[in-house]
Scaffold this motif. Structure first.
Motif, PDB file in Angstrom:
ATOM      1  N   THR A  11       0.829  -1.200   0.000  1.00 35.68           N
ATOM      2  CA  THR A  11       0.000   0.000   0.000  1.00 35.68           C
ATOM      3  C   THR A  11       0.862   1.248   0.000  1.00 35.68           C
ATOM      4  O   THR A  11       2.027   1.221   0.410  1.00 35.68           O
ATOM      5  N   SER A  12       0.271   2.351  -0.411  1.00 37.39           N
ATOM      6  CA  SER A  12       1.001   3.613  -0.463  1.00 37.39           C
ATOM      7  C   SER A  12       1.336   4.145   0.925  1.00 37.39           C
ATOM      8  O   SER A  12       2.196   4.999   1.074  1.00 37.39           O
ATOM      9  N   GLN A  13       0.674   3.634   1.972  1.00 34.05           N
ATOM     10  CA  GLN A  13       0.965   4.087   3.333  1.00 34.05           C
ATOM     11  C   GLN A  13       2.213   3.413   3.907  1.00 34.05           C
ATOM     12  O   GLN A  13       2.770   3.876   4.883  1.00 34.05           O
ATOM     13  N   GLN A  14       2.649   2.319   3.313  1.00 30.28           N
ATOM     14  CA  GLN A  14       3.814   1.600   3.816  1.00 30.28           C
ATOM     15  C   GLN A  14       5.094   2.216   3.266  1.00 30.28           C
ATOM     16  O   GLN A  14       5.094   2.859   2.224  1.00 30.28           O
ATOM     17  N   SER A  15       6.194   1.996   3.981  1.00 35.43           N
ATOM     18  CA  SER A  15       7.479   2.577   3.600  1.00 35.43           C
ATOM     19  C   SER A  15       8.386   1.538   2.939  1.00 35.43           C
ATOM     20  O   SER A  15       8.445   0.383   3.359  1.00 35.43           O
ATOM     21  N   LEU A  16       9.112   2.000   1.950  1.00 35.10           N
ATOM     22  CA  LEU A  16      10.082   1.160   1.239  1.00 35.10           C
ATOM     23  C   LEU A  16      11.479   1.295   1.833  1.00 35.10           C
ATOM     24  O   LEU A  16      12.405   0.594   1.414  1.00 35.10           O
ATOM     25  N   ASP A  17      11.657   2.182   2.800  1.00 40.32           N
ATOM     26  CA  ASP A  17      12.987   2.548   3.302  1.00 40.32           C
ATOM     27  C   ASP A  17      13.827   1.358   3.769  1.00 40.32           C
ATOM     28  O   ASP A  17      15.007   1.260   3.427  1.00 40.32           O
ATOM     29  N   ILE A  18      13.249   0.456   4.547  1.00 45.02           N
ATOM     30  CA  ILE A  18      14.011  -0.680   5.084  1.00 45.02           C
ATOM     31  C   ILE A  18      14.515  -1.562   3.948  1.00 45.02           C
ATOM     32  O   ILE A  18      15.679  -1.984   3.941  1.00 45.02           O
ATOM     33  N   GLN A  19      13.636  -1.825   2.975  1.00 43.23           N
ATOM     34  CA  GLN A  19      14.037  -2.667   1.842  1.00 43.23           C
ATOM     35  C   GLN A  19      15.135  -1.990   1.023  1.00 43.23           C
ATOM     36  O   GLN A  19      16.122  -2.627   0.645  1.00 43.23           O
ATOM     37  N   ILE A  20      14.955  -0.709   0.745  1.00 47.15           N
ATOM     38  CA  ILE A  20      15.936   0.018  -0.072  1.00 47.15           C
ATOM     39  C   ILE A  20      17.297   0.036   0.623  1.00 47.15           C
ATOM     40  O   ILE A  20      18.332  -0.188  -0.010  1.00 47.15           O
ATOM     41  N   LYS A  21      17.302   0.281   1.921  1.00 47.44           N
ATOM     42  CA  LYS A  21      18.561   0.293   2.680  1.00 47.44           C
ATOM     43  C   LYS A  21      19.257  -1.062   2.580  1.00 47.44           C
ATOM     44  O   LYS A  21      20.469  -1.136   2.354  1.00 47.44           O
ATOM     45  N   ALA A  22      18.498  -2.143   2.751  1.00 43.77           N
ATOM     46  CA  ALA A  22      19.072  -3.491   2.665  1.00 43.77           C
ATOM     47  C   ALA A  22      19.639  -3.765   1.268  1.00 43.77           C
ATOM     48  O   ALA A  22      20.716  -4.370   1.131  1.00 43.77           O
ATOM     49  N   LEU A  23      18.922  -3.317   0.234  1.00 42.39           N
ATOM     50  CA  LEU A  23      19.387  -3.527  -1.140  1.00 42.39           C
ATOM     51  C   LEU A  23      20.681  -2.752  -1.400  1.00 42.39           C
ATOM     52  O   LEU A  23      21.607  -3.272  -2.038  1.00 42.39           O
ATOM     53  N   GLU A  24      20.756  -1.517  -0.896  1.00 41.46           N
ATOM     54  CA  GLU A  24      21.974  -0.715  -1.069  1.00 41.46           C
ATOM     55  C   GLU A  24      23.148  -1.338  -0.315  1.00 41.46           C
ATOM     56  O   GLU A  24      24.263  -1.397  -0.840  1.00 41.46           O
ATOM     57  N   GLU A  25      22.882  -1.825   0.897  1.00 39.56           N
ATOM     58  CA  GLU A  25      23.947  -2.469   1.673  1.00 39.56           C
ATOM     59  C   GLU A  25      24.443  -3.742   0.994  1.00 39.56           C
ATOM     60  O   GLU A  25      25.598  -4.126   1.161  1.00 39.56           O
ATOM     61  N   ALA A  26      23.576  -4.387   0.229  1.00 40.58           N
ATOM     62  CA  ALA A  26      23.952  -5.622  -0.468  1.00 40.58           C
ATOM     63  C   ALA A  26      24.629  -5.344  -1.811  1.00 40.58           C
ATOM     64  O   ALA A  26      25.040  -6.284  -2.496  1.00 40.58           O
ATOM     65  N   GLY A  27      24.716  -4.068  -2.199  1.00 44.11           N
ATOM     66  CA  GLY A  27      25.462  -3.738  -3.407  1.00 44.11           C
ATOM     67  C   GLY A  27      24.688  -3.106  -4.545  1.00 44.11           C
ATOM     68  O   GLY A  27      25.269  -2.813  -5.592  1.00 44.11           O
ATOM     69  N   ALA A  28      23.403  -2.873  -4.392  1.00 45.69           N
ATOM     70  CA  ALA A  28      22.634  -2.218  -5.459  1.00 45.69           C
ATOM     71  C   ALA A  28      22.762  -0.707  -5.309  1.00 45.69           C
ATOM     72  O   ALA A  28      22.566  -0.161  -4.221  1.00 45.69           O
TER      73      ALA A  28
END
Length: 186
Positions: A11-28
């Protein structure tokens, strides 16, 4: 080999921040992370479509969890096959699995089936709860906010539906619906 990331929330009320941070830490890199704020029950999501356009043979897609790519087993299997056909691997960070190699593809297929079965069980339990609540005369939906007596009174006084709608701050269709529900008593 380029590394991409994919993140999704329902949903639009949920945040993507945790996922994005994990993806960046993994090399994306940030400019190679694609996101969606929509249900995972279909594969016609904007971020996923853009990711499909960008990837090439030898690339790697990082996804935080299996259910972020999709909820339906058939869709998941089709996506894995599609990416595999291009020569692109998918790695699920939290689940510790990857489509790199035959064993990885098999594990992803099994886990997708398990995730779908769990989703089905949740829906069954929710429906059972609804049926029990209805049996106990619990009403669903919001409470009516329309003054039914005022609508009926105005109608009996000869006021038209459009004018009633303006005076009571509701749509004309609501006025007609109320009048049709009470037409047997008019």
């Amino acid at each position: 080999m380029r590394t991409f990331g994919y993140a999704r929330v329902s949903t639009s009320q949920q945040s993507l921040d945790i996922q994005i941070k994990a993806l960046e830490e993994a090399g994306a890199q940030a400019h190679r992370i694609f996101t969606d704020k929509s249900t995972g029950s279909n594969t016609e999501r904007e971020g996923l479509q853009l990711l499909r356009l960008k990837i090439e043979k030898g690339d790697l897609i990082l996804v935080k969890k299996l259910d972020r790519l999709g909820r339906d087993t058939l869709d998941m299997v089709q996506l894995v096959k599609e990416f595999d056909g291009i020569g692109v691997a998918i790695r699920f960070l939290d689940d510790g699995i990857s489509t790199e190699g035959a064993m990885g593809k098999m594990v992803v297929t099994i886990l997708a089936a398990v995730a779908q079965a769990e989703r089905q069980r949740i829906l069954e339990r929710t429906n059972e709860g609804r049926l029990e609540a209805k049996a106990n005369n619990i009403r669903f939906g919001r409470k009516r906010s329309v003054d039914r007596e005022k609508v009926i009174g105005l109608y009996k006084a000869g006021v038209g539906a459009t004018q009633i709608a303006r005076q009571t701050n509701v749509g004309r269709s609501t006025v007609y619906k109320l009048l049709s529900e009470t037409s047997t008593s008019l």
